[in-house]
Write a protein that holds these residues in place. Structure first.
Motif, PDB file in Angstrom:
ATOM      1  N   LYS A 287      35.361  60.337-109.230  1.00 47.18           N
ATOM      2  CA  LYS A 287      35.054  61.467-108.364  1.00 47.18           C
ATOM      3  C   LYS A 287      36.213  62.460-108.398  1.00 47.18           C
ATOM      4  O   LYS A 287      37.372  62.062-108.558  1.00 47.18           O
ATOM      5  N   LEU A 288      35.882  63.717-108.232  1.00 46.43           N
ATOM      6  CA  LEU A 288      36.921  64.743-108.162  1.00 46.43           C
ATOM      7  C   LEU A 288      37.502  64.738-106.756  1.00 46.43           C
ATOM      8  O   LEU A 288      36.769  64.859-105.765  1.00 46.43           O
ATOM      9  N   CYS A 289      38.813  64.608-106.665  1.00 46.26           N
ATOM     10  CA  CYS A 289      39.470  64.441-105.372  1.00 46.26           C
ATOM     11  C   CYS A 289      40.674  65.364-105.259  1.00 46.26           C
ATOM     12  O   CYS A 289      41.304  65.726-106.260  1.00 46.26           O
ATOM     13  N   LEU A 290      40.980  65.733-104.045  1.00 48.03           N
ATOM     14  CA  LEU A 290      42.231  66.422-103.714  1.00 48.03           C
ATOM     15  C   LEU A 290      43.181  65.389-103.148  1.00 48.03           C
ATOM     16  O   LEU A 290      42.856  64.723-102.155  1.00 48.03           O
ATOM     17  N   LEU A 291      44.353  65.243-103.758  1.00 45.34           N
ATOM     18  CA  LEU A 291      45.265  64.164-103.412  1.00 45.34           C
ATOM     19  C   LEU A 291      46.572  64.721-102.868  1.00 45.34           C
ATOM     20  O   LEU A 291      47.075  65.751-103.338  1.00 45.34           O
ATOM     21  N   ILE A 292      47.110  64.013-101.874  1.00 45.06           N
ATOM     22  CA  ILE A 292      48.399  64.342-101.252  1.00 45.06           C
ATOM     23  C   ILE A 292      49.166  63.046-101.090  1.00 45.06           C
ATOM     24  O   ILE A 292      48.585  62.006-100.761  1.00 45.06           O
ATOM     25  N   ARG A 293      50.459  63.109-101.299  1.00 45.27           N
ATOM     26  CA  ARG A 293      51.298  61.917-101.149  1.00 45.27           C
ATOM     27  C   ARG A 293      52.122  62.049 -99.878  1.00 45.27           C
ATOM     28  O   ARG A 293      52.676  63.110 -99.583  1.00 45.27           O
ATOM     29  N   VAL A 294      52.210  60.964 -99.113  1.00 47.59           N
ATOM     30  CA  VAL A 294      52.968  60.933 -97.862  1.00 47.59           C
ATOM     31  C   VAL A 294      53.798  59.657 -97.841  1.00 47.59           C
ATOM     32  O   VAL A 294      53.360  58.611 -98.340  1.00 47.59           O
ATOM     33  N   ALA A 295      55.011  59.754 -97.271  1.00 45.55           N
ATOM     34  CA  ALA A 295      55.935  58.614 -97.284  1.00 45.55           C
ATOM     35  C   ALA A 295      56.639  58.502 -95.945  1.00 45.55           C
ATOM     36  O   ALA A 295      56.894  59.500 -95.260  1.00 45.55           O
ATOM     37  N   ASN A 296      56.947  57.274 -95.579  1.00 47.59           N
ATOM     38  CA  ASN A 296      57.727  56.950 -94.390  1.00 47.59           C
ATOM     39  C   ASN A 296      59.124  56.540 -94.855  1.00 47.59           C
ATOM     40  O   ASN A 296      59.291  55.539 -95.549  1.00 47.59           O
ATOM     41  N   LEU A 297      60.131  57.327 -94.479  1.00 50.49           N
ATOM     42  CA  LEU A 297      61.489  57.079 -94.953  1.00 50.49           C
ATOM     43  C   LEU A 297      62.189  55.971 -94.188  1.00 50.49           C
ATOM     44  O   LEU A 297      63.268  55.545 -94.590  1.00 50.49           O
ATOM     45  N   ARG A 298      61.628  55.526 -93.088  1.00 47.95           N
ATOM     46  CA  ARG A 298      62.205  54.414 -92.331  1.00 47.95           C
ATOM     47  C   ARG A 298      61.454  53.127 -92.635  1.00 47.95           C
ATOM     48  O   ARG A 298      60.286  53.152 -93.024  1.00 47.95           O
ATOM     49  N   LYS A 299      62.141  52.016 -92.416  1.00 50.53           N
ATOM     50  CA  LYS A 299      61.484  50.726 -92.607  1.00 50.53           C
ATOM     51  C   LYS A 299      60.627  50.336 -91.410  1.00 50.53           C
ATOM     52  O   LYS A 299      59.742  49.484 -91.534  1.00 50.53           O
ATOM     53  N   SER A 300      60.890  50.934 -90.253  1.00 50.12           N
ATOM     54  CA  SER A 300      60.033  50.683 -89.096  1.00 50.12           C
ATOM     55  C   SER A 300      58.700  51.401 -89.307  1.00 50.12           C
ATOM     56  O   SER A 300      58.649  52.528 -89.815  1.00 50.12           O
ATOM     57  N   LEU A 301      57.618  50.768 -88.896  1.00 55.74           N
ATOM     58  CA  LEU A 301      56.282  51.281 -89.184  1.00 55.74           C
ATOM     59  C   LEU A 301      55.801  52.245 -88.119  1.00 55.74           C
ATOM     60  O   LEU A 301      56.330  52.299 -87.005  1.00 55.74           O
ATOM     61  N   LEU A 302      54.783  52.996 -88.483  1.00 56.12           N
ATOM     62  CA  LEU A 302      54.001  53.772 -87.525  1.00 56.12           C
ATOM     63  C   LEU A 302      52.719  53.000 -87.265  1.00 56.12           C
ATOM     64  O   LEU A 302      51.951  52.712 -88.184  1.00 56.12           O
ATOM     65  N   ILE A 303      52.498  52.669 -85.996  1.00 55.88           N
ATOM     66  CA  ILE A 303      51.353  51.842 -85.626  1.00 55.88           C
ATOM     67  C   ILE A 303      50.150  52.736 -85.353  1.00 55.88           C
ATOM     68  O   ILE A 303      50.282  53.840 -84.812  1.00 55.88           O
ATOM     69  N   SER A 304      48.966  52.251 -85.716  1.00 57.38           N
ATOM     70  CA  SER A 304      47.696  52.961 -85.486  1.00 57.38           C
ATOM     71  C   SER A 304      47.737  54.360 -86.084  1.00 57.38           C
ATOM     72  O   SER A 304      47.369  55.350 -85.433  1.00 57.38           O
ATOM     73  N   SER A 305      48.200  54.471 -87.305  1.00 62.28           N
ATOM     74  CA  SER A 305      48.296  55.776 -87.966  1.00 62.28           C
ATOM     75  C   SER A 305      46.906  56.296 -88.313  1.00 62.28           C
ATOM     76  O   SER A 305      46.016  55.542 -88.708  1.00 62.28           O
ATOM     77  N   HIS A 306      46.747  57.583 -88.158  1.00 62.38           N
ATOM     78  CA  HIS A 306      45.473  58.250 -88.455  1.00 62.38           C
ATOM     79  C   HIS A 306      45.789  59.577 -89.118  1.00 62.38           C
ATOM     80  O   HIS A 306      46.628  60.333 -88.639  1.00 62.38           O
ATOM     81  N   ILE A 307      45.123  59.856 -90.228  1.00 62.79           N
ATOM     82  CA  ILE A 307      45.404  61.072 -90.984  1.00 62.79           C
ATOM     83  C   ILE A 307      44.122  61.870 -91.148  1.00 62.79           C
ATOM     84  O   ILE A 307      43.041  61.314 -91.361  1.00 62.79           O
ATOM     85  N   TYR A 308      44.247  63.183 -91.027  1.00 60.65           N
ATOM     86  CA  TYR A 308      43.095  64.071 -91.147  1.00 60.65           C
ATOM     87  C   TYR A 308      43.610  65.460 -91.499  1.00 60.65           C
ATOM     88  O   TYR A 308      44.831  65.708 -91.542  1.00 60.65           O
ATOM     89  N   GLY A 309      42.710  66.381 -91.762  1.00 59.76           N
ATOM     90  CA  GLY A 309      43.101  67.716 -92.171  1.00 59.76           C
ATOM     91  C   GLY A 309      42.175  68.775 -91.603  1.00 59.76           C
ATOM     92  O   GLY A 309      41.050  68.497 -91.170  1.00 59.76           O
ATOM     93  N   LYS A 310      42.665  70.021 -91.615  1.00 59.74           N
ATOM     94  CA  LYS A 310      41.898  71.184 -91.197  1.00 59.74           C
ATOM     95  C   LYS A 310      42.075  72.273 -92.249  1.00 59.74           C
ATOM     96  O   LYS A 310      43.203  72.564 -92.661  1.00 59.74           O
ATOM     97  N   LEU A 311      40.979  72.853 -92.677  1.00 60.66           N
ATOM     98  CA  LEU A 311      41.032  73.971 -93.607  1.00 60.66           C
ATOM     99  C   LEU A 311      40.869  75.257 -92.807  1.00 60.66           C
ATOM    100  O   LEU A 311      39.851  75.473 -92.154  1.00 60.66           O
ATOM    101  N   LEU A 312      41.886  76.095 -92.851  1.00 59.75           N
ATOM    102  CA  LEU A 312      41.890  77.355 -92.105  1.00 59.75           C
ATOM    103  C   LEU A 312      41.585  78.493 -93.060  1.00 59.75           C
ATOM    104  O   LEU A 312      42.254  78.655 -94.086  1.00 59.75           O
ATOM    105  N   LYS A 313      40.588  79.268 -92.728  1.00 62.65           N
ATOM    106  CA  LYS A 313      40.212  80.414 -93.559  1.00 62.65           C
ATOM    107  C   LYS A 313      39.459  81.419 -92.700  1.00 62.65           C
ATOM    108  O   LYS A 313      38.998  81.104 -91.599  1.00 62.65           O
ATOM    109  N   THR A 314      39.354  82.609 -93.211  1.00 58.81           N
ATOM    110  CA  THR A 314      38.624  83.669 -92.517  1.00 58.81           C
ATOM    111  C   THR A 314      37.176  83.652 -92.982  1.00 58.81           C
ATOM    112  O   THR A 314      36.900  83.726 -94.190  1.00 58.81           O
ATOM    113  N   THR A 315      36.248  83.541 -92.046  1.00 61.85           N
ATOM    114  CA  THR A 315      34.823  83.489 -92.366  1.00 61.85           C
ATOM    115  C   THR A 315      34.079  84.576 -91.598  1.00 61.85           C
ATOM    116  O   THR A 315      34.549  85.053 -90.556  1.00 61.85           O
ATOM    117  N   VAL A 316      32.933  84.937 -92.129  1.00 60.82           N
ATOM    118  CA  VAL A 316      32.048  85.932 -91.500  1.00 60.82           C
ATOM    119  C   VAL A 316      30.732  85.245 -91.193  1.00 60.82           C
ATOM    120  O   VAL A 316      30.086  84.686 -92.088  1.00 60.82           O
TER     121      VAL A 316
END
Length: 391
Positions: free
Chosen positions: A206-235
């Motif tokens: 499948k054609l996908c848009l990919l982004i890489r994300v990293a945690n620089l600490r060894k301690s974790l982020l609990i219950s992580s949730h990732i999402y996005g918003k596309l901002l554009k001008t529409t009529v």
């Protein structure tokens, strides 16, 4: 110095001079002209929002003082420290004036020449300076023992009680604000980093848009949730122009988009299908688009249980079509997993369809070749059997 050495020295000087002027020219162009070439963006790469509020009514501004705690927490450190120092120095000086006024009214000061058997309201207050020192000692409970309140004046006793209570309130508020400012999870969000660019390539067919994300600490982020918003001008069909219209962008990893196991860098992706706003874009028209992709990562800090949010954004110039991210995780001979952040934002060019519609049309053609279809031009002709064909 012989001629050959002199030529080498002159060549070295010329190369260094050219290199210096090259870097200086690049810095000047970037510093004074680079920002004007960039498109305006709502969210910067480090997550700050580029927005300002104008023509706010005075009544609405007063609301910020009603919610004084949040207002103080949102202040910058220089303003917060100014308020911190002003609150203590101001209260010490104000009560110093009150203690001086008590001594002046009770005629305890040396200029009144009190008698030998005169009992002052406060012992050893001889002027404004000593009154300020007594105010400081009272509010911060130093108690040197040289200056003290006597039972002669009820006014002095009341003022002592009032300053002690107000001093505790000031200490609690200001120290609590400083502690809350330090412990805010904003700094934890600085150790979450996103790739400099987003890429578009095939993943899992499948054609996908990919982004890489990293945690620089060894301690974790609990219950992580990732999402996005596309901002554009529409009529709208009614002719209304909506600036910064928000369109939901679903990002997932192979295990979903919630409760991420954020122990190593993750590559999140958005599938460009018929419901994706990127479906009608192509490699040739991507840079002509006017949009901003804002990516959010919400999580709970493991050590403090505080919720934090990390943001970044991508404009069309930062989306690379036909690339994928270079490998970043490897396994050492000792059996440990090693993350090489040198390749964190590094991309590799790969063969990719120049549009999502082309990929899906190609899949449809392949699927049709595997299935049979009725020929609409086929005409069934009836043939009468002859006697020769009968048994």
């Amino acid at each position: 110095m012989n001629a050959s050495s002199q030529n080498v020295f002159e060549t070295l000087i010329r190369v260094l001079t050219e290199s210096m002027f090259k870097h200086l020219r690049k810095w000047v162009v970037t510093r004074f002209f680079g920002h004007s070439r960039q498109k305006p963006r709502l969210v910067s790469k480090d997550g700050r929002c580029n927005i300002e509020f104008g023509n706010v009514e005075a009544q609405s501004r007063f609301i910020f003082f009603v919610d004084i705690w949040t207002t103080v927490l949102d202040l910058k450190w220089r303003y917060k420290m100014t308020i911190f120092i002003t609150a203590f120095l101001g209260s010490w000086f104000f009560f110093g004036l009150l203690w001086y006024a008590v001594a002046y009214i009770h005629k305890d000061l040396p200029e009144f020449h009190p008698s030998a058997n005169h009992t002052p309201c406060v012992e050893n207050i001889n002027g404004l300076t000593s009154a300020f020192l007594f105010s400081l000692e009272t509010q911060v409970t130093i108690g040197y023992g040289f200056r003290c309140v006597t039972e002669q004046c009820a006014t002095a006793i009341f003022l002592l009680i009032f300053q002690s209570i107000l001093g505790v309130i000031i200490n609690s508020f200001m120290c609590g604000a400083i502690l809350a400012k330090i412990s805010r999870p904003k700094k934890r969000a600085k150790t979450i980093t996103f790739s400099k660019n987003a890429v578009i390539s095939k993943r899992g067919g499948k054609l996908c848009l990919l982004i890489r994300v990293a945690n620089l600490r060894k301690s974790l982020l609990i219950s992580s949730h990732i999402y996005g918003k596309l901002l554009k001008t529409t009529v709208t069909p009614e002719g209304e122009t909506i600036i910064l219209d928000q369109i939901n962008i679903n990002f997932v990893v192979d295990a979903g988009n919630e409760n991420l196991f954020f122990i190593s860098p993750l590559t999140i992706y958005h599938v460009i299908d018929h419901n994706s706003p990127f479906f009608h874009m192509a490699a040739e028209t991507l840079l002509q688009q006017d949009f901003e992709l804002v990516v959010f990562l919400d999580g709970t800090v493991e050590s403090t249980s505080a919720t934090c949010q990390v943001r970044t954004s991508y404009v069309p110039e930062e989306v690379l079509w036909g690339y994928r991210f270079a490998p970043i995780v490897s396994k050492t001979k000792e059996g440990k997993y090693r993350v090489d952040f040198h390749n964190f934002s590094k991309t590799v060019e790969v063969e990719t369809p120049h549009c999502a519609m082309c990929l899906y049309n190609e899949k449809d053609v392949r699927a049709r070749m595997k299935r049979g279809y009725d020929n609409p031009n086929f005409i069934l002709s009836e043939v009468n059997e002859t006697d020769d064909t009968k048994m």
